[in-house]
Scaffold this motif. Structure first.
Motif, PDB file in Angstrom:
ATOM      1  N   ASP A  30      35.612  32.855  33.272  1.00  2.39           N
ATOM      2  CA  ASP A  30      35.538  31.450  33.653  1.00  2.39           C
ATOM      3  C   ASP A  30      36.948  30.953  33.947  1.00  2.39           C
ATOM      4  O   ASP A  30      37.858  31.130  33.131  1.00  2.39           O
ATOM      5  CB  ASP A  30      34.927  30.619  32.527  1.00  2.39           C
ATOM      6  CG  ASP A  30      33.447  30.893  32.341  1.00  2.39           C
ATOM      7  OD1 ASP A  30      32.773  31.234  33.339  1.00  2.39           O
ATOM      8  OD2 ASP A  30      32.959  30.765  31.206  1.00  2.39           O
ATOM      9  N   VAL A  31      37.118  30.355  35.131  1.00  4.93           N
ATOM     10  CA  VAL A  31      38.414  29.809  35.539  1.00  4.93           C
ATOM     11  C   VAL A  31      38.195  28.432  36.160  1.00  4.93           C
ATOM     12  O   VAL A  31      37.099  28.133  36.641  1.00  4.93           O
ATOM     13  CB  VAL A  31      39.128  30.728  36.565  1.00  4.93           C
ATOM     14  CG1 VAL A  31      39.443  32.082  35.964  1.00  4.93           C
ATOM     15  CG2 VAL A  31      38.326  30.878  37.835  1.00  4.93           C
ATOM     16  N   PRO A  32      39.231  27.601  36.179  1.00  2.00           N
ATOM     17  CA  PRO A  32      39.107  26.325  36.888  1.00  2.00           C
ATOM     18  C   PRO A  32      38.864  26.578  38.376  1.00  2.00           C
ATOM     19  O   PRO A  32      39.347  27.572  38.928  1.00  2.00           O
ATOM     20  CB  PRO A  32      40.465  25.663  36.669  1.00  2.00           C
ATOM     21  CG  PRO A  32      41.046  26.351  35.481  1.00  2.00           C
ATOM     22  CD  PRO A  32      40.525  27.752  35.525  1.00  2.00           C
ATOM     23  N   SER A  33      38.140  25.697  39.019  1.00  2.00           N
ATOM     24  CA  SER A  33      37.854  25.884  40.445  1.00  2.00           C
ATOM     25  C   SER A  33      39.121  25.782  41.292  1.00  2.00           C
ATOM     26  O   SER A  33      39.152  26.278  42.415  1.00  2.00           O
ATOM     27  CB  SER A  33      36.806  24.884  40.924  1.00  2.00           C
ATOM     28  OG  SER A  33      37.273  23.560  40.756  1.00  2.00           O
ATOM     29  N   GLN A  34      40.158  25.150  40.762  1.00  2.00           N
ATOM     30  CA  GLN A  34      41.463  25.099  41.426  1.00  2.00           C
ATOM     31  C   GLN A  34      42.523  25.429  40.386  1.00  2.00           C
ATOM     32  O   GLN A  34      42.569  24.795  39.335  1.00  2.00           O
ATOM     33  CB  GLN A  34      41.741  23.705  41.981  1.00  2.00           C
ATOM     34  CG  GLN A  34      40.783  23.265  43.053  1.00  2.00           C
ATOM     35  CD  GLN A  34      41.147  21.888  43.575  1.00  2.00           C
ATOM     36  OE1 GLN A  34      42.313  21.591  43.797  1.00  2.00           O
ATOM     37  NE2 GLN A  34      40.146  21.050  43.768  1.00  2.00           N
ATOM     38  N   ILE A  35      43.354  26.417  40.701  1.00  2.00           N
ATOM     39  CA  ILE A  35      44.401  26.813  39.753  1.00  2.00           C
ATOM     40  C   ILE A  35      45.566  27.421  40.526  1.00  2.00           C
ATOM     41  O   ILE A  35      45.371  28.095  41.540  1.00  2.00           O
ATOM     42  CB  ILE A  35      43.851  27.800  38.692  1.00  2.00           C
ATOM     43  CG1 ILE A  35      44.885  28.088  37.608  1.00  2.00           C
ATOM     44  CG2 ILE A  35      43.327  29.066  39.336  1.00  2.00           C
ATOM     45  CD1 ILE A  35      44.331  28.817  36.395  1.00  2.00           C
ATOM     46  N   VAL A  36      46.769  27.166  40.050  1.00  2.00           N
ATOM     47  CA  VAL A  36      47.960  27.773  40.641  1.00  2.00           C
ATOM     48  C   VAL A  36      47.945  29.264  40.285  1.00  2.00           C
ATOM     49  O   VAL A  36      47.646  29.645  39.150  1.00  2.00           O
ATOM     50  CB  VAL A  36      49.237  27.081  40.118  1.00  2.00           C
ATOM     51  CG1 VAL A  36      50.485  27.793  40.618  1.00  2.00           C
ATOM     52  CG2 VAL A  36      49.246  25.616  40.540  1.00  2.00           C
ATOM     53  N   ALA A  37      48.254  30.100  41.254  1.00  2.00           N
ATOM     54  CA  ALA A  37      48.160  31.554  41.078  1.00  2.00           C
ATOM     55  C   ALA A  37      48.973  32.051  39.882  1.00  2.00           C
ATOM     56  O   ALA A  37      48.520  32.927  39.145  1.00  2.00           O
ATOM     57  CB  ALA A  37      48.593  32.264  42.354  1.00  2.00           C
ATOM     58  N   SER A  38      50.159  31.505  39.670  1.00  2.00           N
ATOM     59  CA  SER A  38      50.981  31.963  38.538  1.00  2.00           C
ATOM     60  C   SER A  38      50.319  31.635  37.202  1.00  2.00           C
ATOM     61  O   SER A  38      50.413  32.418  36.252  1.00  2.00           O
ATOM     62  CB  SER A  38      52.382  31.358  38.602  1.00  2.00           C
ATOM     63  OG  SER A  38      52.318  29.946  38.543  1.00  2.00           O
TER      64      SER A  38
END
Length: 90
Positions: A30-38
């Motif tokens: 599970d990840v946020p739908s928008q996230i900075v790659a780093s």
């Protein structure tokens, strides 16, 4: 802000040394739908014990390499994320 929006489930594929360290060829995360790659990379490194190869990892989102770790990634449910260490061969 590094992560925005709802959380989505993505398929993470591990290759070569990352597969060995993660002790699995794939996982659902599970990840946020928008996230900075780093920030995403940091989360994966922590969750799957990839610290020893962090500086050499390449990420690919839906078969497209992520060129810049400062880019924001937009995920949809079921997207694919590949974790690829440098490969060598002869």
């Amino acid at each position: 802000m590094s992560a925005d929006g709802p959380v989505v489930n993505v398929h993470v594929l591990f290759f070569a040394k990352s597969r060995e360290l993660a002790q699995t060829p794939r996982s659902k995360v599970d990840v946020p739908s928008q996230i900075v790659a780093s920030d995403l990379l940091d989360q994966l490194v922590t969750r799957f014990d990839l610290a020893s190869i962090k500086d050499n990892l390449i990420l690919a989102h839906n078969e497209s390499y992520i060129e810049n770790l400062s880019d924001k990634i937009l995920f949809r449910e079921g997207d694919e994320l590949a974790v690829i260490p440098p490969l060598s061969g002869g």
